[in-house]
Design a protein around this motif. Structure first.
Motif, mmCIF file in Angstrom:
data_model
loop_
_atom_site.group_PDB
_atom_site.id
_atom_site.type_symbol
_atom_site.label_atom_id
_atom_site.label_comp_id
_atom_site.label_asym_id
_atom_site.label_seq_id
_atom_site.Cartn_x
_atom_site.Cartn_y
_atom_site.Cartn_z
ATOM 1 N N SER A 1 54.257 6.541 26.688
ATOM 2 C CA SER A 1 52.974 7.211 26.496
ATOM 3 C C SER A 1 52.052 6.421 25.568
ATOM 4 C CB SER A 1 53.213 8.616 25.935
ATOM 5 O OG SER A 1 51.997 9.274 25.690
ATOM 6 N N LEU A 2 52.585 5.972 24.445
ATOM 7 C CA LEU A 2 51.752 5.315 23.440
ATOM 8 C C LEU A 2 51.358 3.896 23.836
ATOM 9 C CD1 LEU A 2 53.663 6.705 20.353
ATOM 10 C CD2 LEU A 2 51.266 7.173 20.907
ATOM 11 N N ASP B 1 58.123 8.471 24.430
ATOM 12 C CA ASP B 1 57.081 8.189 23.441
ATOM 13 C C ASP B 1 56.499 6.796 23.662
ATOM 14 O OD1 ASP B 1 57.706 10.617 22.253
ATOM 15 O OD2 ASP B 1 58.528 9.742 20.412
ATOM 16 N N ARG C 1 59.571 7.450 14.935
ATOM 17 C CA ARG C 1 59.288 8.828 15.342
ATOM 18 C C ARG C 1 60.573 9.598 15.653
ATOM 19 N NH1 ARG C 1 55.194 11.426 17.176
ATOM 20 N NH2 ARG C 1 56.478 12.210 18.893
ATOM 21 N N THR D 1 49.388 3.565 18.266
ATOM 22 C CA THR D 1 48.217 3.459 19.144
ATOM 23 C C THR D 1 47.333 2.291 18.734
ATOM 24 O OG1 THR D 1 48.251 5.837 19.602
ATOM 25 C CG2 THR D 1 46.173 4.676 19.971
ATOM 26 N N VAL E 1 57.154 3.648 16.842
ATOM 27 C CA VAL E 1 57.687 4.558 17.857
ATOM 28 C C VAL E 1 59.165 4.839 17.587
ATOM 29 C CG1 VAL E 1 58.037 4.950 20.318
ATOM 30 C CG2 VAL E 1 55.990 3.746 19.542
ATOM 31 N N GLN F 1 55.496 11.927 11.982
ATOM 32 C CA GLN F 1 55.511 11.527 13.386
ATOM 33 C C GLN F 1 54.093 11.357 13.926
ATOM 34 O OE1 GLN F 1 58.067 14.756 14.773
ATOM 35 N NE2 GLN F 1 59.649 13.277 15.340
ATOM 36 N N SER G 1 52.427 7.880 15.353
ATOM 37 C CA SER G 1 51.773 7.773 16.661
ATOM 38 C C SER G 1 50.420 7.080 16.539
ATOM 39 C CB SER G 1 51.592 9.162 17.280
ATOM 40 O OG SER G 1 52.834 9.729 17.617
ATOM 41 N N LYS G 2 49.684 7.398 15.486
ATOM 42 C CA LYS G 2 48.376 6.772 15.283
ATOM 43 C C LYS G 2 48.521 5.290 14.954
ATOM 44 C CE LYS G 2 45.968 11.009 13.933
ATOM 45 N NZ LYS G 2 45.133 11.685 12.914
ATOM 46 N N PHE H 1 55.189 14.795 23.629
ATOM 47 C CA PHE H 1 56.464 14.226 23.221
ATOM 48 C C PHE H 1 57.490 15.352 23.145
ATOM 49 C CE2 PHE H 1 53.204 11.569 21.086
ATOM 50 C CZ PHE H 1 53.340 10.484 21.906
#
Length: 274
Positions: free
Chosen positions: A101-102, A98, A171, A266, A168, A258, A262-263, A2
């Protein structure tokens, strides 16, 4: 994964001094604990270009992903000119990277739908440092639609996807107001620069409601989503943090918060409990 130093591609015009993400609080000052009560129901006439304290840039996509407007014509895919500050657009690029990707298991992001960025009114929208997110569609066919009040969906997977999308946003943006925050935000997710840098604060109503909704939807915590960080919310947050193997203090460290977001994202995009 990121990165903050971002190149731009797509339709971009206008010139503004490029401000680094580290200086965002100076560009859009706000009290960290004072959640804004924002009127986010915008009229099309308010999208007209304006002259503010910071120069605006114009864009039709974010890092190559089209941004459409559906409030007056649902399903419309006509290119539209949006405006924001240069620094906010840089953060939008970081945000959509982000998100790509996630949520990569969903395929590429086909387009997003917004209710507005710069809007001719007071506050973060008037400063060109806010986004209202209505809808996201991925190439694999998945969608999330705050416009359709997805936070209140009867389907758990949809609510998790909504919270993943919101995570997201959090973040990259400090104030994120969702459907649990108040009725004005039932049909979009608002994100802005007020009160930067990002972290989770116990005396923030929006942060607390996000934590409560996350604990309820991923861990069946049974919390009242009331924006009050009491002992039950603290215990639920401790359990969430432990289950995600988060170390450090997300209340004071942007990087820790952040990473935790992300976790959460996901898990949400995978429709998994925590």
């Amino acid at each position: 994964m990121f990165e903050n130093n971002l190149s731009r591609r797509g339709f971009v015009t206008g010139a503004a001094a490029v401000a680094g993400l580290a200086g965002l609080s100076a560009l859009a000052p706000g009290l960290a604990a004072a959640d804004p009560k924002i009127n986010d129901q915008h009229r099309e006439s308010e999208f007209a270009p304006g002259v503010g304290a910071l120069a605006m840039m114009t864009f039709q996509n974010i890092d190559g992903t089209p941004v459409y407007y559906w409030r007056s014509n649902r399903g419309n895919t006509t290119a539209r000119n949006w405006q924001a500050t240069d620094a906010f657009y840089t953060a939008l690029v970081a945000w959509i990277r982000d998100l790509r990707s996630l949520s990569s298991a969903y395929g590429s992001i086909s387009y997003i739908v917004s209710a507005g960025f710069y809007v001719d009114k007071a506050g973060q929208h008037g400063a060109g440092t806010a986004m209202d997110l209505d809808h996201v569609r991925w190439s694999g066919g998945n969608t999330i639609s705050p416009l359709d009040q997805a936070h209140a969906s009867s389907t758990a997977a949809t609510r998790k996807r909504y919270l993943a999308t919101e995570a997201v946003c959090r973040r990259r943006f400090r104030y994120v107001l969702d459907g649990w925050y108040n009725a004005d935000h039932a049909d979009h997710i608002h994100s802005d620069f007020g009160g930067m840098p990002v972290r989770v604060l116990k005396d923030s109503e929006s942060d607390t409601k996000f934590v409560q909704a996350t604990c309820n939807n991923f861990r069946a915590a049974g919390l009242a989503i009331d924006g009050i960080w009491g002992p039950n919310t603290q215990n639920a947050f401790n359990g969430l943090k432990s289950a995600l193997a988060v170390t450090g203090d997300p209340h004071t460290s942007s990087s820790v918060w952040q990473g935790m977001l992300s976790k959460i994202a996901t898990k949400g995009f995978a429709n998994q409990n925590i």
